[in-house]
Design a protein around this motif. Structure first.
Motif, mmCIF file in Angstrom:
data_model
loop_
_atom_site.group_PDB
_atom_site.id
_atom_site.type_symbol
_atom_site.label_atom_id
_atom_site.label_comp_id
_atom_site.label_asym_id
_atom_site.label_seq_id
_atom_site.Cartn_x
_atom_site.Cartn_y
_atom_site.Cartn_z
ATOM 1 N N LYS A 98 0.881 -1.100 0.003
ATOM 2 C CA LYS A 98 -0.115 0.139 -0.318
ATOM 3 C C LYS A 98 0.346 1.037 -0.442
ATOM 4 C CE LYS A 98 -3.636 2.573 2.682
ATOM 5 N NZ LYS A 98 -4.158 1.598 3.727
ATOM 6 N N VAL A 99 0.335 2.536 -0.805
ATOM 7 C CA VAL A 99 1.329 3.379 -1.193
ATOM 8 C C VAL A 99 1.396 4.191 0.374
ATOM 9 C CG1 VAL A 99 2.592 4.800 -2.406
ATOM 10 C CG2 VAL A 99 1.868 3.032 -3.442
ATOM 11 N N ILE A 100 2.495 4.108 0.909
ATOM 12 C CA ILE A 100 2.114 5.157 2.097
ATOM 13 C C ILE A 100 3.674 6.341 2.284
ATOM 14 C CG2 ILE A 100 2.080 5.564 5.038
ATOM 15 C CD1 ILE A 100 0.370 2.794 4.165
ATOM 16 N N ALA A 101 3.701 7.006 2.543
ATOM 17 C CA ALA A 101 5.093 8.090 2.561
ATOM 18 C C ALA A 101 5.323 7.804 3.454
ATOM 19 C CB ALA A 101 4.264 9.418 2.617
ATOM 20 N N HIS A 102 7.280 7.323 3.484
ATOM 21 C CA HIS A 102 7.601 6.636 4.207
ATOM 22 C C HIS A 102 7.925 7.650 5.524
ATOM 23 C CE1 HIS A 102 10.096 3.342 2.822
ATOM 24 N NE2 HIS A 102 9.097 3.836 1.849
ATOM 25 N N ASP A 103 7.790 8.893 5.362
ATOM 26 C CA ASP A 103 7.021 9.531 6.844
ATOM 27 C C ASP A 103 5.927 9.966 7.418
ATOM 28 O OD1 ASP A 103 7.031 11.233 4.347
ATOM 29 O OD2 ASP A 103 8.243 13.377 4.746
ATOM 30 N N ALA A 104 5.428 9.260 7.138
ATOM 31 C CA ALA A 104 4.157 9.841 7.279
ATOM 32 C C ALA A 104 3.553 8.747 8.607
ATOM 33 C CB ALA A 104 2.880 8.904 6.246
ATOM 34 N N PHE A 105 4.059 8.581 9.059
ATOM 35 C CA PHE A 105 4.226 7.704 10.385
ATOM 36 C C PHE A 105 2.757 7.535 10.885
ATOM 37 C CE2 PHE A 105 8.506 9.685 10.636
ATOM 38 C CZ PHE A 105 9.384 8.530 10.450
ATOM 39 N N ASP A 106 1.704 8.346 10.659
ATOM 40 C CA ASP A 106 0.571 7.900 11.379
ATOM 41 C C ASP A 106 -0.485 7.506 10.793
ATOM 42 O OD1 ASP A 106 1.247 9.684 13.541
ATOM 43 O OD2 ASP A 106 0.616 11.294 13.439
ATOM 44 N N SER A 161 7.768 1.182 -1.840
ATOM 45 C CA SER A 161 6.051 1.813 -2.153
ATOM 46 C C SER A 161 6.121 2.830 -0.156
ATOM 47 C CB SER A 161 4.968 1.609 -2.715
ATOM 48 O OG SER A 161 5.050 0.257 -1.784
ATOM 49 N N SER A 162 5.749 1.679 0.602
ATOM 50 C CA SER A 162 5.857 2.227 2.039
ATOM 51 C C SER A 162 6.921 1.672 2.701
ATOM 52 C CB SER A 162 4.927 1.705 2.463
ATOM 53 O OG SER A 162 5.265 0.148 2.467
ATOM 54 N N LEU A 163 7.286 2.566 3.995
ATOM 55 C CA LEU A 163 8.976 1.376 4.923
ATOM 56 C C LEU A 163 7.952 -0.219 5.550
ATOM 57 C CD1 LEU A 163 9.777 3.853 8.266
ATOM 58 C CD2 LEU A 163 10.328 1.164 8.086
ATOM 59 N N ALA A 164 7.302 0.052 5.174
ATOM 60 C CA ALA A 164 6.174 -1.740 5.722
ATOM 61 C C ALA A 164 6.990 -2.558 4.854
ATOM 62 C CB ALA A 164 5.065 -1.646 5.773
ATOM 63 N N TYR A 165 6.828 -2.686 3.342
ATOM 64 C CA TYR A 165 7.650 -2.823 2.451
ATOM 65 C C TYR A 165 8.627 -3.155 1.890
ATOM 66 C CZ TYR A 165 7.798 -3.731 -2.415
ATOM 67 O OH TYR A 165 8.543 -4.582 -3.564
ATOM 68 N N ALA A 166 9.567 -1.618 2.259
ATOM 69 C CA ALA A 166 10.923 -2.151 2.203
ATOM 70 C C ALA A 166 11.148 -3.078 3.113
ATOM 71 C CB ALA A 166 11.465 -0.683 2.483
ATOM 72 N N LEU A 203 1.521 -1.191 -9.965
ATOM 73 C CA LEU A 203 0.473 -1.204 -11.007
ATOM 74 C C LEU A 203 -0.872 -1.031 -10.362
ATOM 75 C CD1 LEU A 203 -0.744 0.140 -14.225
ATOM 76 C CD2 LEU A 203 -0.392 -1.965 -14.393
ATOM 77 N N ARG A 204 -1.358 -1.744 -9.509
ATOM 78 C CA ARG A 204 -2.702 -1.858 -8.430
ATOM 79 C C ARG A 204 -2.271 -0.997 -7.838
ATOM 80 N NH1 ARG A 204 -0.120 -6.541 -10.486
ATOM 81 N NH2 ARG A 204 0.896 -7.192 -8.806
ATOM 82 N N ALA A 205 -1.370 -0.472 -7.209
ATOM 83 C CA ALA A 205 -1.963 0.195 -5.931
ATOM 84 C C ALA A 205 -1.999 2.044 -6.004
ATOM 85 C CB ALA A 205 0.267 -0.246 -5.034
ATOM 86 N N LEU A 206 -1.527 1.941 -7.407
ATOM 87 C CA LEU A 206 -1.432 3.228 -7.799
ATOM 88 C C LEU A 206 -2.524 3.669 -9.197
ATOM 89 C CD1 LEU A 206 1.918 4.662 -7.783
ATOM 90 C CD2 LEU A 206 0.450 4.930 -6.376
ATOM 91 N N ASP A 207 -3.499 5.154 -9.006
ATOM 92 C CA ASP A 207 -4.083 5.229 -10.302
ATOM 93 C C ASP A 207 -3.847 4.927 -11.064
ATOM 94 O OD1 ASP A 207 -3.120 8.278 -10.218
ATOM 95 O OD2 ASP A 207 -4.755 8.587 -8.484
ATOM 96 N N ALA A 208 -4.033 5.513 -12.351
ATOM 97 C CA ALA A 208 -2.990 5.758 -13.522
ATOM 98 C C ALA A 208 -2.537 6.789 -13.825
ATOM 99 C CB ALA A 208 -4.029 5.540 -15.327
#
Length: 262
Positions: A98-106, A161-166, A203-208
């Protein structure tokens, strides 16, 4: 059923992207292919992949498996054992993000960490553990069998895509080393760490619109000025399954993006 005489490859997450390309690549290399399907939503895509593999002249099996379920993993290997009686290669392609910015901790909580790890890390382990006895049984004194794990550039440079993914893919790299030791000498274990791949997980996690922007940025930033195709990663997986001296390696396939870290 009479045991399969040609080699057999099992691919998780094979309904789309790298997994679909990998299933077809092994089919064209003469393997019978077991195609991993996650759930009913991807069944039609998995059937299309199976059809393409049969058109390439091989036999196929579709297995339904949520790799985060140990029971599903064991049932999938049982179906391969019943149908083919052997397993020469396992390619762990199933993944989620799931795409979550790495500094978006909340925005990144424990539930999301657990969801991503359940598939990307624990699921990969459970499928490999379930397949290990059949892989060992199929190996001979002169020919090993193989596991290939699909990791990510995110595991090597802490992006993605996210800290969790990395973090989940970093764990995959470490687990690849441990499994390579544990399953030697009969089974070899390696990983591939792709950078941006067309028709991949994003491709499945983002809009076009956002997906096109990422493709453009990655193409611009890569020293080779390109992003990869799924078949290129599939080619590496097929090579690793036929390379008797290679185990415990993480192969980066990222069009030079790691060079930018310097």
């Amino acid at each position: 059923m009479k045991p399969e005489t040609r080699p057999v490859c099992m691919v998780t997450g094979a309904a789309s992207g790298i997994g679909a390309a990998t299933a077809l690549r092994f089919a064209r290399a003469g393997y019978a292919v077991a195609i991993g399907n996650f759930d009913a939503s991807t069944r039609e895509s998995a059937q299309a992949v199976a059809g393409a593999c049969r058109d390439a002249g091989t036999d196929t099996l579709i297995f339904d498996a949520d790799v985060g379920s140990d029971a599903d993993c064991r049932a999938a290997v049982d179906s391969v054992t019943t149908r083919f009686g052997r397993l020469d290669a396992l390619v762990n392609c199933a993944g989620t993000t799931k795409v979550i910015a790495h500094d978006a901790f909340d925005q990144l909580d424990a539930d999301e960490f657990e969801r991503v790890y359940r598939v990307n890390t624990i699921g990969l382990y459970q499928m490999t553990r379930a397949a290990a006895p059949l892989l060992r049984e199929t190996a001979t004194d002169t020919r090993s069998t193989s596991v290939v794990n699909i990791s990510s550039l995110a595991a090597l440079n802490g992006t993605g895509s996210s800290l969790a993914y990395a973090a989940s893919k970093g764990a995959v790299n470490t687990m690849t080393l441990s499994l390579a030791r544990s399953l030697a000498p009969r089974v070899r274990v390696n990983a591939i760490a792709p950078g941006m791949v067309h028709d991949g997980l994003l491709l499945r996690a983002l809009d076009a619109t956002r997906y096109a922007a990422v493709i453009d940025r990655m193409t611009t930033n890569a020293p080779l000025k390109r992003v990869s195709l799924p078949v290129e990663i599939a080619d590496i997986a097929c090579f690793l399954c036929t390379a008797p001296a290679i185990t415990g390696q993480v192969i980066a396939a990222e069009n030079g993006l790691l060079l930018n870290n310097g």
